[in-house]
Design an enzyme around this catalytic site. Sequence first.
Site, PDB file in Angstrom:
ATOM      1  N   CYS A 145       0.830  -1.208   0.000  1.00 47.21           N
ATOM      2  CA  CYS A 145       0.000   0.000   0.000  1.00 47.21           C
ATOM      3  C   CYS A 145       0.862   1.254   0.000  1.00 47.21           C
ATOM      4  O   CYS A 145       0.503   2.269  -0.591  1.00 47.21           O
ATOM      5  CB  CYS A 145      -0.920  -0.003   1.214  1.00 47.21           C
ATOM      6  SG  CYS A 145      -2.253  -1.228   1.106  1.00 47.21           S
TER       7      CYS A 145
ATOM      8  N   CYS B  44      14.663   0.938  -3.471  1.00 45.22           N
ATOM      9  CA  CYS B  44      13.645   0.164  -4.186  1.00 45.22           C
ATOM     10  C   CYS B  44      12.820   1.151  -5.002  1.00 45.22           C
ATOM     11  O   CYS B  44      13.333   2.177  -5.450  1.00 45.22           O
ATOM     12  CB  CYS B  44      12.803  -0.647  -3.215  1.00 45.22           C
ATOM     13  SG  CYS B  44      11.922   0.355  -1.987  1.00 45.22           S
TER      14      CYS B  44
END
Length: 361
Positions: free
Chosen positions: A175, A321
């Site tokens: 999320c 990331c």
Amino acid sequence: MRLPELGALGQRRLAASRVAVIGAGGLGAPVLTYLAAAGIGEITLLDPDTVDATNLHRQVLFTGADLGRSKAVAAADHLHALNPEVTVRAVVEVVTHENALELLAGHHLVLDGTDNFPTRYLASDACELLDIPLVWGSILGFAGQVSVFWGAGGRGVTYRDVHPVPPRPGEVPSCSEAGVLGMLCGVIGSSMAMEAVKVLAGLGDVLFGRLALYDALRARWDELPLARDPHRLPVEAIEDVMATCGLPGPTGPALDEVTVSELPSLLEDGVRVIDIREEHELSAGMIRGAEHLPMGAVLALAGSAPPADPGRALEGAVLYCAAGSRSGSVQRSLAAQGIRVRSLRGGFGAVEGTELAAPPR
């Protein structure tokens, strides 16, 4: 008490129930609030994370005054203020393959509101071994899912019947990376609490063998029938799936971060910068001078380092990331092992379109 389907007997059943809730985040907040208000006797709340400002739009159990506090402890305080007659036990621990059975044993029901796959598989496997029903929910973007799993001695459906193979690290966004509409947490979390009360009080048609799908943009519920895979062997031991599908545990900011403005000088000094995304994510490009080492490989490298010199190859590196969530989790995990790495705040998304970003491969 006035509802004939529930009545005094149903209320006594709720008061005598012991429930474990894994996660006090977006789903855990409404789940915990409604279960405490409903008069559940004992609630064990498991969450290792702390309250961050980015949580508040969806984790409505907390306020700005809770920033930096343990989610489990802060939630327990709020629930006790809501209903002093409910016993709430705050457990500030990550659920692992080593402690899952001990933490969940003795409960009548478990609710899993986590947002990482290792904990989902751990919860399902532990509940199958302990023969405890599991209320599960999931959210992402504008969509949510709810079901109730129960192994029932090899006859019922569990999470592994729906998702037999754990996803690879980074294959499914969290999320924090893909986003979620805050109100969706209330819809799915309230539905989970409703299913929990139905199971505990013995009323209504529980979501056993059914997967409820909610689309907020269409304002519509759909349903899929579920069946146990006849070829799936019963769970006999809890598998450690951390290295194969990601990291459970804290999801807040990294404990040690670097900013985009600091990155050029670090690269000039020869600091190792590691892209921990999966191969398919590199189509958007990489940071110039960075190397690619997927998250699973980083975790494996850290785990194989000799105890006398932990993580020598990773020490001092900067990890990134897509948005900083996975690298933050890895940074926290390695810090717990005595390996110092840093996470790039904002991930590749913070440098995309700048001179720091190299063209796609």
